[in-house]
Design a protein around this motif. Sequence first.
Motif, PDB file in Angstrom:
ATOM      1  N   UNK A 300       0.845  -1.193   0.000  1.00 32.98           N
ATOM      2  CA  UNK A 300       0.000   0.000   0.000  1.00 32.98           C
ATOM      3  C   UNK A 300       0.883   1.247   0.000  1.00 32.98           C
ATOM      4  N   UNK A 301       0.884   1.960  -1.104  1.00 31.51           N
ATOM      5  CA  UNK A 301       1.738   3.143  -1.256  1.00 31.51           C
ATOM      6  C   UNK A 301       1.032   4.439  -0.887  1.00 31.51           C
ATOM      7  N   UNK A 306      -2.681   1.071  -5.815  1.00 36.50           N
ATOM      8  CA  UNK A 306      -2.726   0.117  -4.712  1.00 36.50           C
ATOM      9  C   UNK A 306      -4.025   0.252  -3.932  1.00 36.50           C
ATOM     10  N   UNK A 307      -4.563   1.481  -3.836  1.00 35.06           N
ATOM     11  CA  UNK A 307      -5.832   1.683  -3.126  1.00 35.06           C
ATOM     12  C   UNK A 307      -6.966   0.939  -3.821  1.00 35.06           C
ATOM     13  N   UNK A 324      -2.325  -5.547   4.024  1.00 34.27           N
ATOM     14  CA  UNK A 324      -1.642  -4.458   3.332  1.00 34.27           C
ATOM     15  C   UNK A 324      -0.365  -4.109   4.090  1.00 34.27           C
ATOM     16  N   UNK A 325       0.668  -3.761   3.356  1.00 33.32           N
ATOM     17  CA  UNK A 325       1.944  -3.376   3.967  1.00 33.32           C
ATOM     18  C   UNK A 325       2.369  -2.030   3.394  1.00 33.32           C
ATOM     19  N   UNK A 326       2.595  -1.061   4.258  1.00 35.27           N
ATOM     20  CA  UNK A 326       3.147   0.218   3.832  1.00 35.27           C
ATOM     21  C   UNK A 326       4.639   0.223   4.146  1.00 35.27           C
ATOM     22  N   UNK A 339      -2.640   8.200   4.360  1.00 30.38           N
ATOM     23  CA  UNK A 339      -3.721   7.845   3.435  1.00 30.38           C
ATOM     24  C   UNK A 339      -3.926   6.338   3.390  1.00 30.38           C
ATOM     25  N   UNK A 340      -2.820   5.577   3.466  1.00 36.67           N
ATOM     26  CA  UNK A 340      -2.947   4.113   3.530  1.00 36.67           C
ATOM     27  C   UNK A 340      -3.693   3.698   4.793  1.00 36.67           C
ATOM     28  N   UNK A 341      -3.390   4.372   5.911  1.00 33.33           N
ATOM     29  CA  UNK A 341      -4.056   4.049   7.173  1.00 33.33           C
ATOM     30  C   UNK A 341      -5.552   4.346   7.093  1.00 33.33           C
TER      31      UNK A 341
END
Length: 560
Positions: A300-301, A306-307, A324-326, A339-341
């Motif tokens: 997840x960028x 990715x979203x 998901x991994x940031x 934003x990933x969170x």
Amino acid sequence: MILNLTLAQLNYKLCDFTGNLARIRRAIDQSANADLIVFSELCLSGYYPQDLVEEPNFLARQQMVLDQLIDLSRHTAAALVIGAVTPNAGIGKPMHNSLLVIRQGEVVLNYHKQLLPTYNIFDERRHFEPGPNTPAVLVLGSKRVGFLICEDAWNNQGSDYAIDPLQTLADAKVDLIVSINASPSDVGKPAQRHELFAGLARRSGVPLVYVNQVGGNDQIVFDGGSFVVDPTHGVVHQLPLFDEAIESLGFDGHFYWGSQVLVTPVSAVMPDSEFYYRQVVRGLRDYAAKVGFQKVVIGSSGGIDSALTLALAVDALGADNVAAITMPSQFSSVGSVSDSADLCSNLGVLLLEHPIADLVGSYRTGFEHHFATAPSRLTVENLQARIRGTILMEYANHFGHLLLTTGNKSEISVGYCTLYGDTNGGLNIIGDLYKTEVFALARYYNQRHGRELIPLAIIEKEPSAELSEGQKDTDSLPPYPVLDEILKLHIEGARLRPDEYRNAKAFVQQLQQDGGQATVDRILNLVAKSEFKRRQAPPIIRVRNRAFGNGRQMPIAAQY
């Protein structure tokens, strides 16, 4: 006399003969009053088994379930229409793509497909010999029923092949034509089928039954959408798109739903974003199930690609089955993590954080120490992508997840991706969507769910790989609305839907007239130079007429 027809639109697994027979058996059990039960092309093996047909036990495995089906037919009054691979006793390729009608313990009709497609994703002539141009006709009660297999009906007004099997059937004075199919889905295809078969029925004056399969097999998705056609009124009934269905109709020259005569035309038109959503969700769900994965992991960028991949994976598999991994670096914006969170919180997805700045620093130091020079900017950019790709594969290997890669068709086309980095993965579910379509599908996703699951901050963010300071996609590429039209015309060309083709052609011509020829040339050169990356990329779920993979076969070592 009314002929009772059952259309069985099922989801088959390639070469799962026992499982496919069980699906067929359930359909028979639900069709107690049927005179004719119609299944799809190569339903015993699924379409397309490719070189598995050459395995020594392929025909023997199929024969075992065929014998069981023949025995089962002794206990039902219906005639069963199935698709199977049969041996060729004559010269030529060793097998036929065949339609069998089984009735009361006997194969009463064996018809071999005449028109074998060898274009786009198809390569049937690799294994099959075409059958003779003779009409396959079976008398059921007072009706003469003729049979075809898929491509046999796609000789568009006699312009594509030297023979026209549908016209051969019409000349045989049949009352009804039944076509069994394994017709892969792409955007606009359901409407195209309706138009084609309505025209065939109108010109021949013969009603038509069209039965398709449904479900994903590797990169290909079958959308079902089986239908019946009245010569006067067109397509008057359709089974659901993207779902299994078993439905019974009456026929006595007209089609009946219960006591209601079917004379009102139905439409297969579906908005593009809805079509993409349903095809990708079906494709991922079946791919994971059929290759044996329950869970997926995605990098997840904080970007749109990715979203959207995360969101679609949640709908296909459930939030509990998506991780998901940031992996922020020194160049990552604050929003890439926040934003990933927000996205993962909205979707109910587990978000893990694995910073990579120390790993990048260690690699840079090691490179300089051992090779006596500092790595270039491009090398460092690619290094970050490859470290992220390695972390994702490490997680996938350890926890048994399927890694989904997240590149879109625009970036894959021009090589705006890192081999062994962000191309790592077992499947790409948005790789046949241009970037402008990714944005549109993200907005549709929120609209479909009635709330902002994909944060607006992600949708409106300027695209960036965030691999160097202040980097933006437009540093290297034209704006995506420009890039995508160039790519559509170059990659798909006349395979585009007519309106898309006219628009893309006009756009590129205007761009060239306005001094943009150098831009066009640069993009086409990037497409050619990136073939080696696409050759090593994971499978892509196909949603458009010409997708990367076996639908676009280009050499690497060539002069473009």
